[in-house]
Design a protein around this motif. Structure first.
Motif, short mmCIF file in Angstrom:
data_model
loop_
_atom_site.label_atom_id
_atom_site.label_comp_id
_atom_site.label_asym_id
_atom_site.label_seq_id
_atom_site.Cartn_x
_atom_site.Cartn_y
_atom_site.Cartn_z
N PRO A 228 0.82 -1.23 0.00
CA PRO A 228 0.00 0.00 0.00
C PRO A 228 0.85 1.27 0.00
O PRO A 228 0.51 2.24 -0.68
CB PRO A 228 -0.82 -0.13 1.29
CG PRO A 228 -0.82 -1.58 1.62
CD PRO A 228 0.50 -2.10 1.16
N LYS B 298 -10.87 -2.97 -5.45
CA LYS B 298 -11.08 -2.12 -4.29
C LYS B 298 -11.36 -0.69 -4.73
O LYS B 298 -10.92 -0.25 -5.80
CB LYS B 298 -9.86 -2.14 -3.37
CG LYS B 298 -9.55 -3.50 -2.76
CD LYS B 298 -8.30 -3.41 -1.90
CE LYS B 298 -7.96 -4.76 -1.28
NZ LYS B 298 -6.73 -4.69 -0.46
N GLU B 299 -12.07 0.03 -3.89
CA GLU B 299 -12.37 1.44 -4.19
C GLU B 299 -11.08 2.25 -4.30
O GLU B 299 -11.00 3.19 -5.10
CB GLU B 299 -13.26 2.01 -3.09
CG GLU B 299 -13.88 3.35 -3.43
CD GLU B 299 -14.84 3.27 -4.60
OE1 GLU B 299 -15.02 4.31 -5.28
OE2 GLU B 299 -15.40 2.18 -4.86
N GLU B 300 -10.08 1.87 -3.53
CA GLU B 300 -8.77 2.55 -3.58
C GLU B 300 -8.18 2.48 -4.97
O GLU B 300 -7.62 3.45 -5.49
CB GLU B 300 -7.84 1.89 -2.56
CG GLU B 300 -6.38 2.28 -2.71
CD GLU B 300 -5.43 1.26 -2.09
OE1 GLU B 300 -4.21 1.36 -2.36
OE2 GLU B 300 -5.90 0.37 -1.36
N HIS B 301 -8.29 1.30 -5.61
CA HIS B 301 -7.72 1.12 -6.93
C HIS B 301 -8.50 1.93 -7.98
O HIS B 301 -7.90 2.50 -8.91
CB HIS B 301 -7.72 -0.35 -7.31
CG HIS B 301 -6.97 -1.22 -6.34
ND1 HIS B 301 -5.88 -0.77 -5.64
CD2 HIS B 301 -7.16 -2.52 -5.96
CE1 HIS B 301 -5.41 -1.74 -4.87
NE2 HIS B 301 -6.17 -2.80 -5.04
N LYS C 188 0.88 4.27 -2.86
CA LYS C 188 0.61 5.65 -2.46
C LYS C 188 1.77 6.57 -2.85
O LYS C 188 1.55 7.71 -3.31
CB LYS C 188 0.36 5.71 -0.96
CG LYS C 188 -0.05 7.09 -0.47
CD LYS C 188 -0.35 7.06 1.03
CE LYS C 188 -0.76 8.45 1.52
NZ LYS C 188 -1.05 8.46 2.97
#
Length: 523
Positions: free
Chosen positions: A263, A305-308, A267
């Motif tokens: 992660p 994932k929402e992050e991706h 980032k």
């Protein structure tokens, strides 16, 4: 009596205590004079580190960061002409010491390589540079052939040696005082780092150290930490393409081996992209970072994932904005396509993102957008296609009527893709009325013969598929054309009448006032 005398002699440390310190192998000092005939020695002098106290079972290790810095200071004094200090000389080879001493020798060689030389003067410290190069090669071989887990002290010294050599400020080298666009940079000779003879071997060492099965990720993560990763990412801005290639491979290995850092790495790359897009628009390693990301995205688990998804929307799609897009477009297009293939529902988001950053005056960039659009449409399902087809084909219609033949030609090539043609065929009732005027104007007026020929082929596809719709669009086009001619004639008549009024009033010296409605209607 003899037993009593022997009992008073100091005992040799037990092997078990040495194993605890050096990770499984005993490590007495490398000071056996029988090894002084090693060919790696220079002259009859031994390096200062040979006389340094080695860590024993009850002592503090002397191969930490402080010891390495002291060694660098001592050698720097010697290289600056202080004859009272021992010379920078080679250590024995690994083949010339017993197996029990190799771990300690490895640590000493790592400390030896913590000295950084100046390569701006090729005649300076030639002998010392060659010694360091040979030592680095030995370290690479040792790591490649290691058959036991590396101790924590080894990992600490290895990371320290790598950091000292690789992590340096990257100062851009001057280029003949001219502004270079992206296409100029592609033709320019790449600028290389003068210290590459050493840097290359250090990078190879780091790559093999990270990839080695003997490197325990749980221990190594204490030293290959967030700070180390950030400094490694900083080096991606190097102007030397060979360095960026090594960095790309090493970062990918670190991402694969140290799951705890994943992660953070994503980032950190995200932040580099933000700074590049919205602040500097200058970075040498965007293509290599995208290449790493392409492999990472390929391994994303479903559902995404929402992050991706946010990474796609906030970082990848805006990467189409900078002028230097040609430098990394191939890698960016691959990453974007990977997302669409993973989740077909993202096609609408991606296509609308492309339309947002679609170039207006840059024809070569427009051709790249059309190529990427074809790859995305090939992975697009009918439901997502219908959501964005109206704004999409308005843009394609403008491309079809472009005076730049490569743009018009690339847009017409979309019909050569079977999947895209089927999507268009299924939605021809909406699409054909949008693009028909551009097709007609191209077939009649475009200056390029190839564009005219391709346009006629596309017209024929629609004519054969749905003659009634084609005829309807043709009639509407002719009606609109007649209305346009009528409007044009009215405008010309209006202006002619205004001119006549102006001439007649000028003869009597009266002011001429042009009606606002007429003026605005004829503009």
């Amino acid at each position: 009596m003899i037993k009593q005398i022997l009992g008073r002699l100091p005992r040799k440390p037990s092997k078990s205590s040495e194993n605890r310190e050096f990770g499984g192998s005993s490590a007495p000092p490398v000071s056996n004079p029988s090894h002084s005939r090693n060919s790696d020695f220079v002259g009859n002098h031994r390096l200062l580190i040979d006389n340094a106290p080695l860590s024993g079972p009850n002592s503090t290790p002397t191969f930490g960061y402080n010891h390495g810095s002291r060694l660098a200071q001592v050698v720097d004094q010697r290289l600056n002409g202080n004859s009272g200090i021992a010379p920078y000389e080679a250590l024995p080879g690994f083949k010339d010491v017993p197996s029990s001493e190799k771990q300690t020798l490895f640590l000493r060689k790592l400390s030896l390589c913590c000295v950084v030389f100046d390569f701006s003067d090729s005649m300076k410290n030639v002998k010392e540079k060659d010694i360091k190069r040979q030592t680095l090669l030995e370290l690479v071989d040792y790591v490649s052939s290691a058959n036991g887990k590396f101790a924590e002290s080894v990992m600490q010294e290895a990371v320290k040696m790598v950091s000292v050599n690789l992590f340096r400020p990257l100062t851009p080298q001057p280029r003949e005082n001219k502004v270079l666009e992206a296409f100029d940079l592609e033709e320019e000779e790449p600028l290389v780092d003068l210290a590459w003879p050493h840097l290359q071997i250090v990078y190879e060492f780091l790559l093999r150290f990270v990839a080695s099965p003997e490197t325990d990720a749980k221990l190594a993560k204490r030293y290959i930490d967030h700070s180390f990763v950030l400094k490694l990412l900083d080096q991606f801005d190097s102007e030397d393409p060979r360095e960026r290639e090594y960095l790309k491979t090493i970062l990918h290995r670190i991402y694969g081996k140290f799951m705890v850092h994943r992660p953070f790495i994503r980032k950190a790359i995200n932040n580099i992209f933000f700074r590049f897009i919205f602040e500097t628009e200058k970075h040498n390693g965007i293509a290599e970072l995208l290449e790493v990301l392409g492999s990472i995205i390929n391994g994303f688990a479903l559902p995404l994932k929402e992050e991706h998804k946010l990474f796609l929307i906030r970082a990848l799609i805006p990467l189409h904005k900078p002028k230097c897009l040609p430098m990394y477009h191939q890698q960016l297009s691959y990453c974007i396509t990977q997302f669409v293939e993973k989740d077909c529902k993202l096609a609408d988001t991606v296509i609308r993102g492309l339309l947002k950053y679609w170039p207006i005056t840059n024809s070569s960039k427009e051709v790249m957008f059309l190529s990427e659009l074809e790859e995305i449409l090939e992975a697009t399902q009918p439901a997502e296609f219908q959501r964005c087809m109206v704004p999409l084909f308005r843009k394609i219609a403008r491309c079809l009527s472009s005076s730049h033949f490569q743009v018009a030609e690339r847009a017409l090539y979309l019909w050569n893709n079977d999947h895209i043609e089927n999507l268009i065929r299924q939605n021809r009732g909406v699409i054909l009325p949008i693009i028909f005027p551009a097709l007609e104007q191209n077939g009649q007026n475009h200056w390029n013969q190839v564009v005219q020929s391709l346009t006629l082929n596309v017209r024929k596809i629609f004519s054969n598929t749905d003659p009634e719709l084609f005829e309807e669009c043709l009639n509407k086009f002719q009606e609109d054309k007649e209305k346009l001619e009528e409007t044009k004639m009215k405008h010309e008549a209006t202006w002619k009448r205004i001119e006549e009024i102006a001439v007649s009033k000028a003869a009597y010296g009266e002011p001429v006032l042009v009606p606002r409605v007429i003026a605005s209607g004829t503009s």
